[in-house]
Write a protein that holds these residues in place. Sequence first.
Motif, short mmCIF file in Angstrom:
data_model
loop_
_atom_site.label_atom_id
_atom_site.label_comp_id
_atom_site.label_asym_id
_atom_site.label_seq_id
_atom_site.Cartn_x
_atom_site.Cartn_y
_atom_site.Cartn_z
N ALA A 1 3.23 80.41 13.82
CA ALA A 1 4.35 79.89 13.02
C ALA A 1 5.62 79.77 13.88
CB ALA A 1 4.60 80.79 11.82
N ALA A 2 5.88 80.76 14.74
CA ALA A 2 7.05 80.70 15.61
C ALA A 2 6.94 79.56 16.60
CB ALA A 2 7.22 82.03 16.34
N LEU A 3 5.76 79.36 17.16
CA LEU A 3 5.56 78.25 18.08
C LEU A 3 5.76 76.91 17.39
CD1 LEU A 3 2.45 79.67 19.97
CD2 LEU A 3 4.68 79.20 21.00
N ALA A 4 5.27 76.81 16.15
CA ALA A 4 5.42 75.56 15.39
C ALA A 4 6.89 75.26 15.12
CB ALA A 4 4.64 75.65 14.08
N ARG A 5 7.68 76.30 14.83
CA ARG A 5 9.11 76.09 14.57
C ARG A 5 9.84 75.62 15.83
NH1 ARG A 5 8.42 80.89 11.53
NH2 ARG A 5 9.23 82.12 13.29
N SER A 6 9.38 76.08 16.97
CA SER A 6 10.06 75.71 18.22
C SER A 6 9.62 74.37 18.78
CB SER A 6 9.81 76.80 19.28
OG SER A 6 8.48 76.72 19.79
N ALA A 7 8.54 73.82 18.24
CA ALA A 7 7.95 72.61 18.82
C ALA A 7 8.76 71.37 18.44
CB ALA A 7 6.51 72.46 18.34
N ARG A 8 8.81 70.42 19.38
CA ARG A 8 9.42 69.12 19.13
C ARG A 8 8.36 68.06 19.39
NH1 ARG A 8 12.64 65.30 21.83
NH2 ARG A 8 12.49 66.45 23.80
N TRP A 9 8.21 67.16 18.42
CA TRP A 9 7.13 66.17 18.45
C TRP A 9 7.69 64.76 18.42
CZ3 TRP A 9 2.07 68.15 18.47
CH2 TRP A 9 1.92 69.49 18.12
N ARG A 10 6.96 63.83 18.99
CA ARG A 10 7.23 62.42 18.80
C ARG A 10 6.21 61.90 17.78
NH1 ARG A 10 6.40 60.46 23.70
NH2 ARG A 10 8.61 60.44 24.32
N GLU A 11 6.70 61.32 16.67
CA GLU A 11 5.81 60.82 15.62
C GLU A 11 5.92 59.31 15.50
OE1 GLU A 11 5.26 63.37 12.00
OE2 GLU A 11 7.22 64.16 12.63
N ARG A 12 4.83 58.70 15.01
CA ARG A 12 4.80 57.25 14.82
C ARG A 12 4.28 56.94 13.42
NH1 ARG A 12 3.86 57.73 20.46
NH2 ARG A 12 1.82 58.66 20.07
N ALA A 13 4.81 55.89 12.83
CA ALA A 13 4.39 55.46 11.49
C ALA A 13 3.17 54.57 11.62
CB ALA A 13 5.53 54.74 10.78
N THR A 14 1.99 55.15 11.48
CA THR A 14 0.74 54.40 11.68
C THR A 14 -0.15 54.37 10.44
OG1 THR A 14 -0.36 56.39 12.51
CG2 THR A 14 0.70 54.95 14.14
N LEU A 15 0.27 55.05 9.37
CA LEU A 15 -0.59 55.14 8.19
C LEU A 15 -0.34 53.97 7.25
CD1 LEU A 15 -0.41 58.98 7.45
CD2 LEU A 15 -2.06 57.71 8.85
N THR B 1 -13.52 61.74 -9.89
CA THR B 1 -13.32 60.58 -10.76
C THR B 1 -12.05 60.70 -11.59
OG1 THR B 1 -15.72 60.32 -10.88
CG2 THR B 1 -14.43 59.18 -12.56
N LEU B 2 -11.67 61.92 -11.94
CA LEU B 2 -10.51 62.10 -12.81
C LEU B 2 -9.21 62.32 -12.06
CD1 LEU B 2 -11.87 64.32 -15.71
CD2 LEU B 2 -11.87 61.83 -15.49
N MET B 3 -9.26 62.90 -10.86
CA MET B 3 -7.98 63.35 -10.30
C MET B 3 -7.84 63.32 -8.79
SD MET B 3 -8.48 67.40 -11.27
CE MET B 3 -8.91 66.97 -12.95
N GLU B 4 -8.90 63.20 -8.01
CA GLU B 4 -8.74 63.41 -6.57
C GLU B 4 -8.44 62.13 -5.81
OE1 GLU B 4 -11.21 66.15 -4.40
OE2 GLU B 4 -12.04 66.94 -6.26
N ALA B 5 -7.38 62.18 -5.00
CA ALA B 5 -7.01 61.08 -4.11
C ALA B 5 -6.08 61.65 -3.04
CB ALA B 5 -6.32 59.95 -4.86
N ALA B 6 -6.40 61.36 -1.78
CA ALA B 6 -5.51 61.80 -0.70
C ALA B 6 -4.21 61.02 -0.75
CB ALA B 6 -6.20 61.59 0.64
N ARG B 7 -3.10 61.72 -0.51
CA ARG B 7 -1.79 61.08 -0.51
C ARG B 7 -1.21 61.11 0.90
NH1 ARG B 7 2.20 63.24 -2.71
NH2 ARG B 7 1.43 65.39 -2.76
N PHE B 8 -0.41 60.12 1.23
CA PHE B 8 0.23 60.07 2.54
C PHE B 8 1.38 59.07 2.47
CE2 PHE B 8 -3.86 57.90 2.33
CZ PHE B 8 -3.50 56.57 2.44
N ASP B 9 2.36 59.28 3.36
CA ASP B 9 3.36 58.25 3.56
C ASP B 9 2.99 57.49 4.83
OD1 ASP B 9 4.23 59.81 5.73
OD2 ASP B 9 5.81 60.78 4.56
N ARG B 10 3.89 56.72 5.36
CA ARG B 10 3.53 55.89 6.51
C ARG B 10 3.35 56.70 7.79
NH1 ARG B 10 3.70 50.31 6.14
NH2 ARG B 10 3.14 49.78 4.01
#
Length: 724
Positions: free
Chosen positions: A243-257, A638-647
């Motif tokens: 968790a500490a490593l994740a907080r310190s990390a800096r990432w480059r992200e791209r809108a590919t979705l 059938t009633l409720m499951e669907a993956a959600r995502f932004d771009r």
Amino acid sequence: MTAATSLPPSLQANARLSTWLRVDPAGTIEVRSGKVEIGQGILTALAQIAAEELDVAFERIRMIAADTARSPDEAVTSGSLSIQHSGSALRHACAQARALMLEEAARRHGLAAQALTVADGDILHDGRRVSSYWELGEDVLRDQPARPGVQPKDRASYRIVGTGQARGDIAEKVFGRFRFIHDMVLPGMVHGRMVRPPSPDAELLEWDADGVAAWEGVLAVARDGSLAGVIARTEALAERAAAALARSARWRERATLPDAGDLPAWLKSLPCVDLRLGNAADPAPRTVPATDDMPARGGRTYRAAYSKPFIKHGSIGPSCALALAREDAGPGTPALEVWSHTQGIFNLRKDLSLAFDLPEADIVVRHAQGAGCYGHNGADDVAYDAAWLARRCPGRPVRVQWSRADELNWSPHGPAMAIELQAEVDGNGHIVSWRHELWSPGHGLRPGRSATPTLLGSWYLERPFERLHSVDAPRAAGGGADRNADPIYRFPTADVLCHRVLDVPMRTSSLRALGAYGNVYAIESFMDELARAANSDPLAYRLAHLADARGIAVLRQAAAMAGWESRVAPRGEGRGLGLGFARYKNTGAYCAVVAEVDVQETVQVRRLWIAVDVGLVINPDGVRQQIEGGALQAVSWTLMEAARFDRTRLLGDNWQDYPMLRFSQVPDVEIAIVQHPGDDPVGAGEGSLGPTAAAIGNAVFDALGVRVRDLPLTFDRIVAAMQE
């Protein structure tokens, strides 16, 4: 039953009897299979087959967990094929072992083998014991090759196969005593955690590794490109460090979705590889090809489009693995040992060999049960994570458990599908031409099938392995997106065109039933629509287009169980009945489902009546469990499951944001098993999903008088259908 003229395929590939069987002089028989237990009860069914052919009590069989050092290589446990593959191999191997025991006892005592019988491992002559498996087994089975021409037992004499043997693991699982892979503790074990990117296409730029590496109890902070993790003496410390490593990390992200709100259009925009099926693709089709838009004389043409979303795998227990790496492994000692709940121990070993440039002979993968599996989840990926970290901590077993967020967003997704159907009917409403066109990513990205590993972590290295497109299995192996796309109904002309789309930014792979879930939903919904248009009862309409006697039998059985009454118009009173039917892969189990639903603000499935034909039944309790489990999972999808995502990012990394069926929503389920003498066994695990989804969708139409063609059947989609 006649003697086999050739060996079953799994036995051909693993042709030593001692690979499958070992007789313990203490009075038990160890049985090995390359198929693994993932909650489906396969080890119980295989034990029944072995006990039956060997003429020993069921309690004498000891099923040994699969590992690459000693078990037969039977590839992957998937596709509802374990009974056909491993069951047929064990039936033959055990029948041959029994014959060899009788031959050896006859030789030693100067008797005719035909005069000897077996009673619970004792070999008898005129009711008198002359020998036993426990005396002969070690010598008789050593180095014996499997051979064709062996006569298995006649089915009329079965005493164990076909009975409801209790599974030995159920009570321990119910009362929380079962030891899953998550509960394994090895001497000197330490704990690892991965630091995952925030999005699929993210690149790690920098992080504060030195600060965390200085913590007391942290053994290693590891990074290779964008693959990152930590090893610590305790699990809690590993979690805090990650968790500490994740907080310190800096990432480059791209809108590919893609745009999650318009998946069908997006799927149709992608490059693709095409596969054509059906008799309209024959050089000389029997009638006007389905590509001709002119309807039959006096008839009409109908069209409809259906879709399903990306679906998360949703294992109840996050994936977990243990690994032990050795720097100077001596002869007979593996350089890398992995414990995993993978569905394919040999396939995983191959990809680990590729990923770490190790000979396969230097790697041993041992299977341990995980907490639920419905296809290709994160089990193989977390095994790579554990092995990657273990190589940075040689000599210490490293345990890695994914988080809930890892499991929901980083294990492969079940692919989205877009399906368009067209039917041409004659003046009586009878179908004369059928067209099925679908767009879908591939449904298979399992390890062991490519020249480069498909393991998640290997794609994020500084020098990453190639990210592969998901593929579909060949038709002979059951297909993928095309599974059940070619209808079982008797149509003069059928044209099926499958577009396997490429360049999909999220990782997709096998989820229970693969393309059959979406295809059967579409086909069976359309059959209902065509029945309404023809002013025909949905059951009668199906029967009029069906020539398969076993299919007709399960349809009639399910209808009888539900008290089906002939209907033409929907009830439209908020409560409805619907019907769904298919033969899985068109070669496997037949399944017909009638669903009763109550629709107010949401859809509630009240009851399911299910009739199934799986051929020869090994364990009726196991069949019912598999059929019911598949049906309930289909209710949830059938009633409720669907993956959600932004771009940019995948969303829904906890149960609150990714709803699934709760116990309070489970319908009553009634199951009838239909059998016909002489039919061979087929798998039960995936046959009920498509028919259940279709039955629910058709019941919603019966309840409301509106058709919802896009899954899942949420409140918003029902409202939209009403407004249309």
